[in-house]
Write a protein that holds these residues in place. Structure first.
Motif, PDB file in Angstrom:
ATOM      1  N   SER A 114       0.824  -1.215   0.000  1.00 45.61           N
ATOM      2  CA  SER A 114       0.000   0.000   0.000  1.00 45.61           C
ATOM      3  C   SER A 114       0.854   1.259   0.000  1.00 45.61           C
ATOM      4  CB  SER A 114      -0.963   0.006   1.181  1.00 45.61           C
ATOM      5  OG  SER A 114      -0.254   0.036   2.405  1.00 45.61           O
ATOM      6  N   GLN A 115       2.058   1.189   0.557  1.00 49.67           N
ATOM      7  CA  GLN A 115       2.946   2.353   0.571  1.00 49.67           C
ATOM      8  C   GLN A 115       3.344   2.755  -0.846  1.00 49.67           C
ATOM      9  OE1 GLN A 115       5.817   0.320   3.015  1.00 49.67           O
ATOM     10  NE2 GLN A 115       5.469   1.744   4.701  1.00 49.67           N
ATOM     11  N   ILE A 116       3.795   1.810  -1.616  1.00 44.93           N
ATOM     12  CA  ILE A 116       4.226   2.123  -2.984  1.00 44.93           C
ATOM     13  C   ILE A 116       3.013   2.450  -3.856  1.00 44.93           C
ATOM     14  CG2 ILE A 116       4.272  -0.240  -3.926  1.00 44.93           C
ATOM     15  CD1 ILE A 116       6.992   0.560  -5.225  1.00 44.93           C
ATOM     16  N   ALA A 117       1.902   1.784  -3.618  1.00 44.89           N
ATOM     17  CA  ALA A 117       0.693   2.044  -4.408  1.00 44.89           C
ATOM     18  C   ALA A 117       0.184   3.461  -4.196  1.00 44.89           C
ATOM     19  CB  ALA A 117      -0.399   1.042  -4.036  1.00 44.89           C
ATOM     20  N   ASN A 118       0.381   4.002  -3.024  1.00 42.20           N
ATOM     21  CA  ASN A 118      -0.113   5.338  -2.701  1.00 42.20           C
ATOM     22  C   ASN A 118       0.946   6.424  -2.805  1.00 42.20           C
ATOM     23  OD1 ASN A 118      -2.987   4.888  -2.010  1.00 42.20           O
ATOM     24  ND2 ASN A 118      -2.075   3.460  -0.563  1.00 42.20           N
ATOM     25  N   ASP A 119       2.117   6.091  -3.310  1.00 42.90           N
ATOM     26  CA  ASP A 119       3.168   7.091  -3.495  1.00 42.90           C
ATOM     27  C   ASP A 119       2.735   8.051  -4.600  1.00 42.90           C
ATOM     28  OD1 ASP A 119       5.476   8.496  -4.453  1.00 42.90           O
ATOM     29  OD2 ASP A 119       6.765   6.951  -3.592  1.00 42.90           O
ATOM     30  N   PRO A 120       2.643   9.342  -4.323  1.00 41.43           N
ATOM     31  CA  PRO A 120       2.193  10.296  -5.340  1.00 41.43           C
ATOM     32  C   PRO A 120       3.169  10.463  -6.505  1.00 41.43           C
ATOM     33  CG  PRO A 120       2.898  11.446  -3.356  1.00 41.43           C
ATOM     34  CD  PRO A 120       2.906   9.979  -3.026  1.00 41.43           C
ATOM     35  N   ASP A 121       4.418  10.034  -6.330  1.00 42.88           N
ATOM     36  CA  ASP A 121       5.401  10.126  -7.413  1.00 42.88           C
ATOM     37  C   ASP A 121       5.347   8.927  -8.355  1.00 42.88           C
ATOM     38  OD1 ASP A 121       6.394  12.567  -6.474  1.00 42.88           O
ATOM     39  OD2 ASP A 121       7.829  11.568  -5.146  1.00 42.88           O
ATOM     40  N   VAL A 122       4.519   7.949  -8.049  1.00 37.93           N
ATOM     41  CA  VAL A 122       4.402   6.722  -8.849  1.00 37.93           C
ATOM     42  C   VAL A 122       3.065   6.733  -9.576  1.00 37.93           C
ATOM     43  CG1 VAL A 122       4.168   4.208  -8.714  1.00 37.93           C
ATOM     44  CG2 VAL A 122       5.908   5.367  -7.334  1.00 37.93           C
ATOM     45  N   ASN A 123       3.103   6.568 -10.912  1.00 40.17           N
ATOM     46  CA  ASN A 123       1.850   6.486 -11.668  1.00 40.17           C
ATOM     47  C   ASN A 123       1.693   5.153 -12.397  1.00 40.17           C
ATOM     48  OD1 ASN A 123       3.596   6.809 -13.845  1.00 40.17           O
ATOM     49  ND2 ASN A 123       2.710   8.743 -14.535  1.00 40.17           N
ATOM     50  N   PHE A 124       2.655   4.270 -12.231  1.00 40.24           N
ATOM     51  CA  PHE A 124       2.621   2.954 -12.873  1.00 40.24           C
ATOM     52  C   PHE A 124       3.355   1.982 -11.947  1.00 40.24           C
ATOM     53  CE2 PHE A 124       4.276  -0.336 -15.717  1.00 40.24           C
ATOM     54  CZ  PHE A 124       3.173  -0.623 -16.490  1.00 40.24           C
ATOM     55  N   VAL A 125       2.760   0.818 -11.690  1.00 42.76           N
ATOM     56  CA  VAL A 125       3.363  -0.140 -10.773  1.00 42.76           C
ATOM     57  C   VAL A 125       3.614  -1.455 -11.501  1.00 42.76           C
ATOM     58  CG1 VAL A 125       3.099  -1.411  -8.599  1.00 42.76           C
ATOM     59  CG2 VAL A 125       2.230   0.929  -8.786  1.00 42.76           C
TER      60      VAL A 125
END
Length: 144
Positions: free
Chosen positions: A67-78
């Motif tokens: 959830s941390q990486i999913a909600n990172d505002p600097d990330v738009n693609f996982v």
């Protein structure tokens, strides 16, 4: 041109994602590695340090819940490259956060789980990609 700021779940300093998935990603200027997420603090920090050095930019380290990486505002693609039985646990926060994603094959541990992922992505209008990277395996290359 769309810039994809990538968060990568399951990237370590060795293994499949390190050897087969990330090298072509880093060669394409449409993608920028922003964050990684692994299961342990030590692994996340080591991988983030290595890729920060390789990419000459800060790569954030996350561990435990995705959830941390999913909600990172600097990330738009996982990108998700963990064992298939862990796909649901890893991908669910990404779907909930409304992020486009890449998921290593097989998508789900069974057909029902795969359909669940597809329906959730469609409902949110997410771009999704399921990758089959086996053709890059040295053993497969030798045989073919």
């Amino acid at each position: 041109m769309t810039q994809y700021n990538v968060g990568f779940i399951g990237l370590s300093t060795s293994g499949w994602a390190h050897t087969a998935l990330v090298p072509p990603l880093l060669e394409n200027n449409k993608y920028s590695l922003k964050a990684i997420s692994t299961s342990s603090k030590e692994s996340a920090e080591a991988t983030a340090a290595e890729y920060s050095k390789r990419t000459r930019q800060e790569v954030k380290a996350y561990y435990g819940s995705t959830s941390q990486i999913a909600n990172d505002p600097d990330v738009n693609f996982v990108a998700v490259s963990v064992k298939a039985p862990l796909h649901k646990q890893a991908l669910t926060p990404v779907l909930e956060a409304g992020k486009d994603f890449f998921l290593e094959w097989p998508a789900g541990k069974n057909t029902a789980e795969t359909i669940e992922f597809a329906e959730a992505a469609k409902a949110k209008g997410l771009k999704s990609l399921v990758g089959l990277q086996g053709w890059q395996s040295p053993a497969i290359k030798k045989v073919t």
